[in-house]
Design an enzyme around this catalytic site. Sequence first.
Site, PDB file in Angstrom:
ATOM      1  N   SER A   1      -6.164   1.026 -10.544  1.00  0.00           N
ATOM      2  CA  SER A   1      -6.556   1.970  -9.514  1.00  0.00           C
ATOM      3  C   SER A   1      -6.676   3.309 -10.342  1.00  0.00           C
ATOM      4  O   SER A   1      -7.903   3.253 -10.952  1.00  0.00           O
ATOM      5  CB  SER A   1      -5.364   2.351  -8.661  1.00  0.00           C
TER       6      SER A   1
ATOM      7  N   HIS B   1      -9.149   0.494  -6.375  1.00  0.00           N
ATOM      8  CA  HIS B   1      -8.883   1.475  -5.605  1.00  0.00           C
ATOM      9  C   HIS B   1      -9.674   2.795  -5.745  1.00  0.00           C
ATOM     10  O   HIS B   1     -10.296   3.279  -6.433  1.00  0.00           O
ATOM     11  CB  HIS B   1      -7.213   1.798  -5.201  1.00  0.00           C
TER      12      HIS B   1
ATOM     13  N   ASP C   1       0.010  -2.685  -5.918  1.00  0.00           N
ATOM     14  CA  ASP C   1      -0.754  -3.657  -5.970  1.00  0.00           C
ATOM     15  C   ASP C   1      -0.632  -4.487  -6.957  1.00  0.00           C
ATOM     16  O   ASP C   1      -0.957  -4.011  -7.938  1.00  0.00           O
ATOM     17  CB  ASP C   1      -1.791  -2.771  -5.386  1.00  0.00           C
TER      18      ASP C   1
END
Length: 205
Positions: free
Chosen positions: A25, A52, A145
């Site tokens: 991300s 992301h 995540d």
Amino acid sequence: MPPSASTEGSNEVDEVYELIVIGTSWGGLDAISKLLDGLHDDVHQPIVVAQHRSPRSGEVALSRLLQSHTRRLVTDPDDKTPLERDCVYLAPPDYHVLIEQDHLALSTDAPVQYARPSIDVLFESAADAYRERTVGIVLTGANADGANGLARIKSKGGVAIVQEPATSARRTMPDAALAATVADAVLPLEQIPPFVYGLCAGAPV
């Protein structure tokens, strides 16, 4: 130590690993660019990336940026896109991407860890479909995540690689991955491509 892809006493390569999945991300564009820059052309396995990004971000812009860092085809897949060698697939903004046997599926299910695309969704589906033939890589990121997904890959016999947290733009994601499972390798970014080459193309690891 996971086995390399080389066949002892032979020049032929037995591809023990058939799929590479990458999650990132915050700081991910730079990290993925450098990883692709350093990845040897003899690594032919399909690569699927969950990065992301905002639902409003342009698909084509990211793929064009990354295309300049690799000879592999970088593409934004559609639902049911076949998995092919020498290709990099980017999860489209606002879609989960899942691995099914030999192809990709897109989903608009609810966000996971506040993210869609979710790294956990990608990794868990990869582990279920490709099991011990999966290489999972967690790079820099600002939430947890990918931790559960990397643990799933490891539990199925696949390889878990984590960017060294101290070298990450944001260390939250690598730290969470390391808390969730025992990684096969924890490496600064520049050492990940040669390690993957060793796994996937037969060099010593």
